[in-house]
Design a protein around this motif. Sequence first.
Motif, mmCIF file in Angstrom:
data_model
loop_
_atom_site.group_PDB
_atom_site.id
_atom_site.type_symbol
_atom_site.label_atom_id
_atom_site.label_comp_id
_atom_site.label_asym_id
_atom_site.label_seq_id
_atom_site.Cartn_x
_atom_site.Cartn_y
_atom_site.Cartn_z
ATOM 1 N N GLY A 110 -26.312 4.358 -27.238
ATOM 2 C CA GLY A 110 -26.258 2.905 -27.359
ATOM 3 C C GLY A 110 -25.958 2.179 -26.064
ATOM 4 O O GLY A 110 -25.821 0.952 -26.066
ATOM 5 N N GLY A 111 -25.828 2.892 -24.961
ATOM 6 C CA GLY A 111 -25.523 2.242 -23.699
ATOM 7 C C GLY A 111 -24.744 3.156 -22.774
ATOM 8 O O GLY A 111 -25.241 4.196 -22.359
ATOM 9 N N ALA A 112 -23.500 2.761 -22.450
ATOM 10 C CA ALA A 112 -22.673 3.553 -21.546
ATOM 11 C C ALA A 112 -21.201 3.373 -21.916
ATOM 12 O O ALA A 112 -20.830 2.425 -22.610
ATOM 13 C CB ALA A 112 -22.914 3.137 -20.092
ATOM 14 N N GLY A 113 -20.365 4.301 -21.463
ATOM 15 C CA GLY A 113 -18.941 4.232 -21.772
ATOM 16 C C GLY A 113 -18.143 5.056 -20.794
ATOM 17 O O GLY A 113 -18.683 5.615 -19.829
ATOM 18 N N TYR A 114 -16.846 5.145 -21.043
ATOM 19 C CA TYR A 114 -15.955 5.914 -20.191
ATOM 20 C C TYR A 114 -15.467 7.158 -20.924
ATOM 21 O O TYR A 114 -15.327 7.168 -22.143
ATOM 22 C CB TYR A 114 -14.732 5.078 -19.798
ATOM 23 C CG TYR A 114 -15.046 3.932 -18.882
ATOM 24 C CD1 TYR A 114 -15.500 4.149 -17.588
ATOM 25 C CD2 TYR A 114 -14.873 2.615 -19.306
ATOM 26 C CE1 TYR A 114 -15.788 3.083 -16.741
ATOM 27 C CE2 TYR A 114 -15.157 1.549 -18.472
ATOM 28 C CZ TYR A 114 -15.611 1.788 -17.188
ATOM 29 O OH TYR A 114 -15.896 0.738 -16.364
ATOM 30 N N VAL A 115 -15.184 8.197 -20.146
ATOM 31 C CA VAL A 115 -14.557 9.415 -20.638
ATOM 32 C C VAL A 115 -13.239 9.581 -19.898
ATOM 33 O O VAL A 115 -13.235 9.676 -18.665
ATOM 34 C CB VAL A 115 -15.447 10.651 -20.425
ATOM 35 C CG1 VAL A 115 -14.733 11.907 -20.913
ATOM 36 C CG2 VAL A 115 -16.776 10.488 -21.134
ATOM 37 N N VAL A 116 -12.127 9.594 -20.625
ATOM 38 C CA VAL A 116 -10.801 9.779 -20.039
ATOM 39 C C VAL A 116 -10.328 11.191 -20.376
ATOM 40 O O VAL A 116 -10.123 11.522 -21.542
ATOM 41 C CB VAL A 116 -9.793 8.739 -20.575
ATOM 42 C CG1 VAL A 116 -8.444 8.922 -19.898
ATOM 43 C CG2 VAL A 116 -10.316 7.321 -20.358
ATOM 44 N N ASP A 117 -10.168 12.018 -19.354
ATOM 45 C CA ASP A 117 -9.740 13.411 -19.527
ATOM 46 C C ASP A 117 -8.282 13.514 -19.083
ATOM 47 O O ASP A 117 -7.959 13.271 -17.915
ATOM 48 C CB ASP A 117 -10.623 14.331 -18.692
ATOM 49 C CG ASP A 117 -10.419 15.801 -19.037
ATOM 50 O OD1 ASP A 117 -9.465 16.106 -19.773
ATOM 51 O OD2 ASP A 117 -11.201 16.633 -18.560
ATOM 52 N N ILE A 118 -7.394 13.857 -20.016
ATOM 53 C CA ILE A 118 -5.961 13.907 -19.756
ATOM 54 C C ILE A 118 -5.507 15.366 -19.710
ATOM 55 O O ILE A 118 -5.825 16.146 -20.596
ATOM 56 C CB ILE A 118 -5.175 13.172 -20.855
ATOM 57 C CG1 ILE A 118 -5.660 11.728 -20.984
ATOM 58 C CG2 ILE A 118 -3.679 13.206 -20.569
ATOM 59 C CD1 ILE A 118 -5.105 11.021 -22.210
#
Length: 244
Positions: A110-118
């Motif tokens: 659907g577009g783009a997003g962020y991935v937060v890896d903790i």
Amino acid sequence: MEACAADGRSYGFARNSWGPETSVVAATPSGDRIDTHLFVGVDVPDDLLWALDDALLTTGPECTLRQNGSEHSERFTEDTQPVSISRIRGVNDVGGFDRWYRVRATKHAGGAGYVVDITGTIFASPTARHASNYRSDQIRLVTHADGQVESATLGVGGVPVDALHIDDRSKRSDGVVEQAVTPESDAARQSFTACQRAVITTDTVEEQFSYTVNGRFRWRKSGLLDDDLWHHHTPGQAAWYPRW
């Protein structure tokens, strides 16, 4: 933050985690981003050299826990763009912690997003810098984000699993990671180490985005009548400023 903004590269900062024990902050250029590091409980000038040396490391803490599933959500493509790395490290007389937040931007249907890896490791004596009679008693880690929890895993080392009480109240659809581990014996407290890995994703790419992280670390010293508890609390809102 002003220096990072003037540089024009992407960066992230745990901007509300300042406190009286915060003595060293570093910003390390890395390609098209700036990796930021905040150290709590560092003695100046004695610990300054190792703190700055640690700021140049990008491998993360000694966390042997493997992430469940793929490296990031299957909803996203393999084409990722690193945004920044933010690190909070704390040391004190009875233990320490080391948490890393790696943020990437990537595309989805659907577009783009962020991935937060903790990634985080929490330890207590005898690994601590100073000898102490305190022992690790409870670790509680909470992260709130406007997104979805793709995976969240909490592991332990040095003791049998049945010697610990693990409480996982994560709400994956609400973007909440809430995990706690409590040793249930003196032997478990003496050698207890916790290791966390989690991935949170967002469905949109904004000019600025943030999430709230909260770590509560509790140590216990046995007494003749009552036990003595020692607390370390690291609240804060991590804010990220991508530059495209």
